[in-house]
Design a protein around this motif. Structure first.
Motif, mmCIF file in Angstrom:
data_model
loop_
_atom_site.group_PDB
_atom_site.id
_atom_site.type_symbol
_atom_site.label_atom_id
_atom_site.label_comp_id
_atom_site.label_asym_id
_atom_site.label_seq_id
_atom_site.Cartn_x
_atom_site.Cartn_y
_atom_site.Cartn_z
ATOM 1 N N ASP A 58 0.547 1.660 0.637
ATOM 2 C CA ASP A 58 0.370 1.516 -0.810
ATOM 3 C C ASP A 58 -1.104 1.762 -1.117
ATOM 4 O O ASP A 58 -1.889 2.071 -0.226
ATOM 5 N N SER A 59 -1.493 1.630 -2.372
ATOM 6 C CA SER A 59 -2.874 1.950 -2.742
ATOM 7 C C SER A 59 -3.876 1.019 -2.056
ATOM 8 O O SER A 59 -4.969 1.454 -1.678
ATOM 9 N N LEU A 60 -3.521 -0.228 -1.834
ATOM 10 C CA LEU A 60 -4.413 -1.148 -1.124
ATOM 11 C C LEU A 60 -4.579 -0.733 0.332
ATOM 12 O O LEU A 60 -5.693 -0.714 0.860
ATOM 13 N N ALA A 61 -3.490 -0.382 0.983
ATOM 14 C CA ALA A 61 -3.558 0.060 2.380
ATOM 15 C C ALA A 61 -4.383 1.338 2.504
ATOM 16 O O ALA A 61 -5.162 1.490 3.454
ATOM 17 N N LEU A 62 -4.233 2.252 1.556
ATOM 18 C CA LEU A 62 -5.032 3.477 1.580
ATOM 19 C C LEU A 62 -6.516 3.170 1.408
ATOM 20 O O LEU A 62 -7.355 3.745 2.095
ATOM 21 N N ALA A 63 -6.835 2.242 0.502
ATOM 22 C CA ALA A 63 -8.239 1.860 0.295
ATOM 23 C C ALA A 63 -8.805 1.232 1.575
ATOM 24 O O ALA A 63 -9.924 1.562 1.993
ATOM 25 N N GLU A 64 -8.055 0.354 2.204
ATOM 26 C CA GLU A 64 -8.499 -0.266 3.452
ATOM 27 C C GLU A 64 -8.682 0.787 4.542
ATOM 28 O O GLU A 64 -9.625 0.711 5.335
ATOM 29 N N PHE A 65 -7.798 1.763 4.575
ATOM 30 C CA PHE A 65 -7.895 2.831 5.565
ATOM 31 C C PHE A 65 -9.169 3.651 5.343
ATOM 32 O O PHE A 65 -9.837 4.026 6.298
ATOM 33 N N LEU A 66 -9.521 3.890 4.082
ATOM 34 C CA LEU A 66 -10.754 4.620 3.781
ATOM 35 C C LEU A 66 -11.977 3.856 4.288
ATOM 36 O O LEU A 66 -12.898 4.455 4.850
#
Length: 80
Positions: free
Chosen positions: A34-42
């Motif tokens: 989700d958008s939170l997981a993508l942000a954390e991945f970045l």
């Protein structure tokens, strides 16, 4: 420079998704990001690979797109 293999290895390490299970051109949302997981991945990409990434386009959600962003950041090219 191509960061795709490094990102695939990072996804495998952090999320247990084998590289061969990830189509680099498929939405990572289809793999449960989700958008939170993508942000954390970045943030993880920045820490692990020692790059500073700009705020990505909200439509950016494939590993290939992220690899391109990392490659541009590493080369010092303007990224937007």
């Amino acid at each position: 420079m191509n960061s795709l293999k490094e990102l695939q290895a990072l996804v495998h390490e952090k999320y247990g998704i084998a590289p061969e299970e990830i189509d680099p051109h498929e939405s990572m949302r289809d793999k449960g990001f989700d958008s939170l997981a993508l942000a954390e991945f970045l943030f993880e990409i920045e820490d692990r690979l020692g790059v500073s990434l700009p705020e990505p386009d909200p439509q950016m959600d494939t590993l290939a797109q992220l690899a391109g962003l990392v490659d541009r950041a590493r080369s010092g090219a303007a990224v937007s």
